[in-house]
Scaffold this motif. Structure first.
Motif, short mmCIF file in Angstrom:
data_model
loop_
_atom_site.label_atom_id
_atom_site.label_comp_id
_atom_site.label_asym_id
_atom_site.label_seq_id
_atom_site.Cartn_x
_atom_site.Cartn_y
_atom_site.Cartn_z
N MET A 213 -3.58 10.84 52.92
CA MET A 213 -2.86 12.30 53.39
C MET A 213 -1.73 12.55 52.64
O MET A 213 -1.72 13.71 51.95
N GLN A 214 -0.94 11.51 51.85
CA GLN A 214 -0.02 11.76 51.09
C GLN A 214 -0.62 12.32 49.66
O GLN A 214 -0.01 13.21 48.88
N VAL B 193 -1.75 15.78 50.02
CA VAL B 193 -0.59 16.76 50.08
C VAL B 193 -0.16 17.07 48.41
O VAL B 193 0.32 18.06 48.04
N ALA C 129 -2.61 17.88 55.19
CA ALA C 129 -2.78 16.38 55.25
C ALA C 129 -3.74 16.09 56.10
O ALA C 129 -4.43 14.90 55.83
#
Length: 135
Positions: free
Chosen positions: A55-56, A59, A114
């Motif tokens: 997810m990070q 992003v 994300a």
């Protein structure tokens, strides 16, 4: 097909995993609630951790591709195990983006990016995913 990782069982419920492209090494250990010592990430810990890192990363890619300043993100992930059969039943992800000072429109785009990460899209639909964001 080229291997992603080489994994060697070292005994005592521990493995050594080598990333083929970089040579980076991690170990796994069975958790204390499943006959292990809990001295390293368990395989299911890696599943949970792969979700939040993906997810990070997504992003970061999204912000880079859209010229959105992205300076920092910290987060935690909680894994909840179920039994009968023993499996990951829930993952609770908390992401703190508060240092980035985004407007509401950008926050919604970041959240959407994300949650569309490849790991999230690969997790079985029976696993309950909960996402909490701090902006």
């Amino acid at each position: 097909m080229k291997a992603t990782a080489k994994v060697v069982y070292e005994g005592n419920l521990r493995t050594q995993c080598t990333h083929m492209q970089s040579g980076s090494v991690i170990q796994t250990d069975a958790p204390t609630d499943n006959n292990g010592k809990g001295e390293a990430f368990s395989p299911t810990d890696l599943l949970a951790t792969s979700l939040i890192t993906c997810m990070q990363t997504i992003v970061g890619i999204f912000c880079q591709n859209h010229s959105i300043p992205f300076s920092h993100c910290e987060g935690t992930v909680e894994k909840v195990m179920y039994s009968d059969p023993r499996r990951v039943g829930e993952l609770h992800v908390n992401l703190d983006f508060s240092e980035n000072k985004w407007d509401e429109k950008t926050q919604k785009k970041v959240q959407k990016a994300a949650e569309a990460c490849p790991v999230a899209k690969s997790i079985h639909p029976d696993i309950k995913l909960t996402f909490t964001y701090l902006f």
